[in-house]
Structure formats: structure tokens, C-alpha cells
Motif scaffolding. Sequence first.
Motif, PDB file in Angstrom:
ATOM      1  N   HIS A 189       4.318  42.755  49.790  1.00 39.84           N
ATOM      2  CA  HIS A 189       4.558  41.622  50.687  1.00 39.84           C
ATOM      3  C   HIS A 189       3.947  40.322  50.155  1.00 39.84           C
ATOM      4  N   LEU A 190       3.959  40.171  48.852  1.00 35.80           N
ATOM      5  CA  LEU A 190       3.427  38.956  48.230  1.00 35.80           C
ATOM      6  C   LEU A 190       4.496  37.878  48.093  1.00 35.80           C
TER       7      LEU A 190
ATOM      8  N   TYR B  58      15.196  33.669  42.621  1.00 37.95           N
ATOM      9  CA  TYR B  58      14.023  32.909  43.042  1.00 37.95           C
ATOM     10  C   TYR B  58      13.158  33.787  43.935  1.00 37.95           C
ATOM     11  N   THR B  59      11.881  33.442  43.999  1.00 34.74           N
ATOM     12  CA  THR B  59      10.917  34.169  44.813  1.00 34.74           C
ATOM     13  C   THR B  59      10.189  33.181  45.718  1.00 34.74           C
ATOM     14  N   LEU B  60      10.106  33.516  47.002  1.00 38.45           N
ATOM     15  CA  LEU B  60       9.417  32.678  47.978  1.00 38.45           C
ATOM     16  C   LEU B  60       8.252  33.434  48.602  1.00 38.45           C
ATOM     17  N   SER B  61       7.190  32.692  48.904  1.00 42.34           N
ATOM     18  CA  SER B  61       6.015  33.241  49.578  1.00 42.34           C
ATOM     19  C   SER B  61       5.519  32.224  50.592  1.00 42.34           C
ATOM     20  N   ASN B  62       4.845  32.704  51.621  1.00 39.82           N
ATOM     21  CA  ASN B  62       4.178  31.800  52.549  1.00 39.82           C
ATOM     22  C   ASN B  62       2.862  31.369  51.926  1.00 39.82           C
ATOM     23  N   SER B  63       2.464  30.155  52.203  1.00 46.83           N
ATOM     24  CA  SER B  63       1.222  29.648  51.636  1.00 46.83           C
ATOM     25  C   SER B  63       0.745  28.459  52.462  1.00 46.83           C
TER      26      SER B  63
END
Length: 175
Positions: free
Chosen positions: A39-40, A56-61
Motif C-alpha cells: 500500500h505504498l 504511472y504510480t500515485l501515493s498519498n503524501s
Amino acid sequence: MSFQPFQTDTKNILGFDCGNKELNDFLCTEEVRKFNEEHLGRTTLVFYSGELVAYYTLSNSSLRKEYLQSYKSFSKMGEFKLEEFPSITIGRLAVDKRWQGKGIGRVIMQKIMVQALNSSESAGVRLLLVQAKQDAFDFYLKLGFEFVFDSKRERSRFKARGTRTLFFDIASLSE
């Protein structure tokens, strides 16, 4: 174009080549699977006529407010006593070499911006972030991204990794 979440049984990824070994290896090894399982981030594959053209890769930050200290539009946020601005980070964005320069990246960015705006309706999201390498600066700047405050940490990151943090204020999309 079709957008599909990465799944461990996804086919047609081994021939992907964006010209960057690190980005190719992420997609074509176990790393992408592990990244998703932990879950990264979430990786999305982009297909055109059944062929993988990008991912593409998305993450919360979040982004600490000090990185926006020189932007007047964020100075009024002091009344909220925020330490950080909720964000979505574009961890990776890669277009296959055969498809580069054909507008695929722009289409993907439009999709990401809409996705971020939609996410902000159910959870706080104010910024899109990216750690871009120097050869991608112009791409992001043309889309309306801006460099964060040039702090000591930013200079150190650029010296060590050759990347700078850029942000896009998604509030500008709803205006």
C-alpha cells in the motif's frame, strides 16, 4: 487510451522501455507488485490499441508548509495552523520510447489532475507533487507545476539525486 490498475497477472509489460533503467526495472521486476501489496502506491498501466505505452504510480503524501513559504497564495493558510498540505505524489511516470513526444504524458497528467481533484471531494488533497529529474523540469513547468522553496534540503536532494520537488495547486482546477 485505456487505464488499468497494475495486477500481478498483467501481461505485456516485459517489453516496456522508456529509456530509463530504474523506471523499467520498477515495472518489469517484483518491485511494482511489492509496492502495491504494501500500500505504498498504486500503479496504473496505460494502453493504446492493446499495447502498453506508459505507466504511472500515485501515493498519498504531504508537503511541509515551509516549502511554500514564498508563495503568497499559501500565506493565508496560516489561519488554519497547518504544518503540512495534503498531497498526492506522482512517484513514477514513464512513457515507452516509441510513444514519447506524442502527447501521451500530457493526457496522463490531465487524468491525474482530474483524479486528484475528485479525490479532494472525499479527503483533503491540495497539491500534486513530483520529484522530477532535470530533463523533465520543462514538461512539468509547462503544465503549471512550480518549484518548491529552494531550501537547503532541496539543494542537497538535487546534488545527491538530481531531482527537485515541484508542486501543482489543484485548487486552481476548480476555479
